[in-house]
Design a protein around this motif. Structure first.
Motif, PDB file in Angstrom:
ATOM      1  N   CYS A  40      99.095 -27.286 -43.631  1.00 15.88           N
ATOM      2  CA  CYS A  40     100.108 -28.158 -44.228  1.00 15.88           C
ATOM      3  C   CYS A  40     101.195 -28.490 -43.209  1.00 15.88           C
ATOM      4  O   CYS A  40     101.666 -29.625 -43.141  1.00 15.88           O
ATOM      5  N   LYS A  41     101.572 -27.514 -42.417  1.00 13.76           N
ATOM      6  CA  LYS A  41     102.595 -27.728 -41.397  1.00 13.76           C
ATOM      7  C   LYS A  41     102.135 -28.776 -40.387  1.00 13.76           C
ATOM      8  O   LYS A  41     102.921 -29.631 -39.972  1.00 13.76           O
ATOM      9  N   ALA A  42     100.867 -28.746 -40.012  1.00 12.68           N
ATOM     10  CA  ALA A  42     100.324 -29.726 -39.073  1.00 12.68           C
ATOM     11  C   ALA A  42     100.457 -31.133 -39.635  1.00 12.68           C
ATOM     12  O   ALA A  42     100.768 -32.079 -38.905  1.00 12.68           O
ATOM     13  N   ILE A  43     100.248 -31.262 -40.932  1.00 19.92           N
ATOM     14  CA  ILE A  43     100.354 -32.584 -41.568  1.00 19.92           C
ATOM     15  C   ILE A  43     101.813 -33.021 -41.624  1.00 19.92           C
ATOM     16  O   ILE A  43     102.137 -34.163 -41.308  1.00 19.92           O
ATOM     17  N   VAL A  44     102.702 -32.120 -42.017  1.00 19.57           N
ATOM     18  CA  VAL A  44     104.125 -32.458 -42.098  1.00 19.57           C
ATOM     19  C   VAL A  44     104.641 -32.904 -40.730  1.00 19.57           C
ATOM     20  O   VAL A  44     105.391 -33.873 -40.623  1.00 19.57           O
ATOM     21  N   ARG A  52      94.667 -28.130 -34.736  1.00 16.30           N
ATOM     22  CA  ARG A  52      93.585 -27.486 -33.984  1.00 16.30           C
ATOM     23  C   ARG A  52      93.849 -25.997 -33.801  1.00 16.30           C
ATOM     24  O   ARG A  52      92.923 -25.188 -33.843  1.00 16.30           O
ATOM     25  N   SER A  53      95.096 -25.629 -33.646  1.00 16.92           N
ATOM     26  CA  SER A  53      95.461 -24.216 -33.545  1.00 16.92           C
ATOM     27  C   SER A  53      95.137 -23.493 -34.858  1.00 16.92           C
ATOM     28  O   SER A  53      94.590 -22.382 -34.842  1.00 16.92           O
ATOM     29  N   SER A  54      95.450 -24.122 -35.977  1.00 15.89           N
ATOM     30  CA  SER A  54      95.133 -23.526 -37.285  1.00 15.89           C
ATOM     31  C   SER A  54      93.632 -23.396 -37.467  1.00 15.89           C
ATOM     32  O   SER A  54      93.150 -22.404 -38.020  1.00 15.89           O
ATOM     33  N   LEU A  55      92.894 -24.398 -37.014  1.00 12.30           N
ATOM     34  CA  LEU A  55      91.429 -24.334 -37.115  1.00 12.30           C
ATOM     35  C   LEU A  55      90.894 -23.155 -36.302  1.00 12.30           C
ATOM     36  O   LEU A  55      90.077 -22.370 -36.800  1.00 12.30           O
ATOM     37  N   SER A  56      91.364 -23.018 -35.069  1.00  6.91           N
ATOM     38  CA  SER A  56      90.843 -21.943 -34.220  1.00  6.91           C
ATOM     39  C   SER A  56      91.243 -20.563 -34.738  1.00  6.91           C
ATOM     40  O   SER A  56      90.463 -19.615 -34.630  1.00  6.91           O
ATOM     41  N   LEU A  70      86.927 -26.809 -40.472  1.00  2.00           N
ATOM     42  CA  LEU A  70      87.423 -28.132 -40.837  1.00  2.00           C
ATOM     43  C   LEU A  70      86.659 -28.699 -42.022  1.00  2.00           C
ATOM     44  O   LEU A  70      87.248 -29.231 -42.963  1.00  2.00           O
ATOM     45  N   ARG A  71      85.351 -28.557 -41.998  1.00  3.74           N
ATOM     46  CA  ARG A  71      84.518 -29.075 -43.093  1.00  3.74           C
ATOM     47  C   ARG A  71      84.868 -28.385 -44.412  1.00  3.74           C
ATOM     48  O   ARG A  71      84.988 -29.034 -45.454  1.00  3.74           O
ATOM     49  N   LEU A  72      85.072 -27.080 -44.372  1.00  5.56           N
ATOM     50  CA  LEU A  72      85.364 -26.338 -45.596  1.00  5.56           C
ATOM     51  C   LEU A  72      86.771 -26.604 -46.134  1.00  5.56           C
ATOM     52  O   LEU A  72      86.955 -26.733 -47.340  1.00  5.56           O
ATOM     53  N   GLU A 100      93.594 -39.163 -39.168  1.00  2.86           N
ATOM     54  CA  GLU A 100      92.472 -39.684 -38.372  1.00  2.86           C
ATOM     55  C   GLU A 100      91.597 -38.535 -37.877  1.00  2.86           C
ATOM     56  O   GLU A 100      90.365 -38.616 -37.917  1.00  2.86           O
ATOM     57  N   TYR A 101      92.209 -37.472 -37.398  1.00 10.65           N
ATOM     58  CA  TYR A 101      91.448 -36.313 -36.920  1.00 10.65           C
ATOM     59  C   TYR A 101      90.630 -35.699 -38.060  1.00 10.65           C
ATOM     60  O   TYR A 101      89.456 -35.398 -37.894  1.00 10.65           O
TER      61      TYR A 101
END
Length: 106
Positions: A40-44, A52-56, A70-72, A100-101
């Motif tokens: 959520c922070k990445a979106i804000v 990408r950091s949250s994904l990793s 990301l898919r889940l 977009e990402y």
């Protein structure tokens, strides 16, 4: 299967995410389960690097790879911010880079 149940349980808790704009500064307050608040922070912030950091950081916890995480998290029963899906939240917040990402890779 256990991973999917964990993700479903997390999605069921549904982030209660509140963002309060105070002038040009975007103050954010996370309420409820904050374990995945980085998404959520990445979106804000509209910051793909934070996303990408949250994904990793969640590889192994949610999925076996960043692509699977990301898919889940973007799936229909995935994570939510402010009660809506990550992609819809990105649209609502005008986070074009993150949207977009999310849409191009999920």
């Amino acid at each position: 299967m256990k991973l999917l149940k964990t993700l479903a349980a997390t999605a069921a808790l549904s982030f209660a995410f509140n963002a309060v704009a105070a002038g040009p500064q975007k103050d954010v307050r996370f309420v409820g389960d904050t374990q995945f608040a980085g998404f959520c922070k990445a979106i804000v912030l509209d910051d793909v690097k934070v996303l990408r950091s949250s994904l990793s950081r969640n590889v192994g916890r949610i999925g076996a790879s960043q692509r699977e995480v990301l898919r889940l998290v973007t799936s229909e029963d995935g994570l939510t911010c402010n009660g809506i899906s990550l992609i819809d939240f990105a649209v609502e917040r005008d986070a074009s880079a993150v949207r977009e990402y999310l849409t191009s890779r999920s």
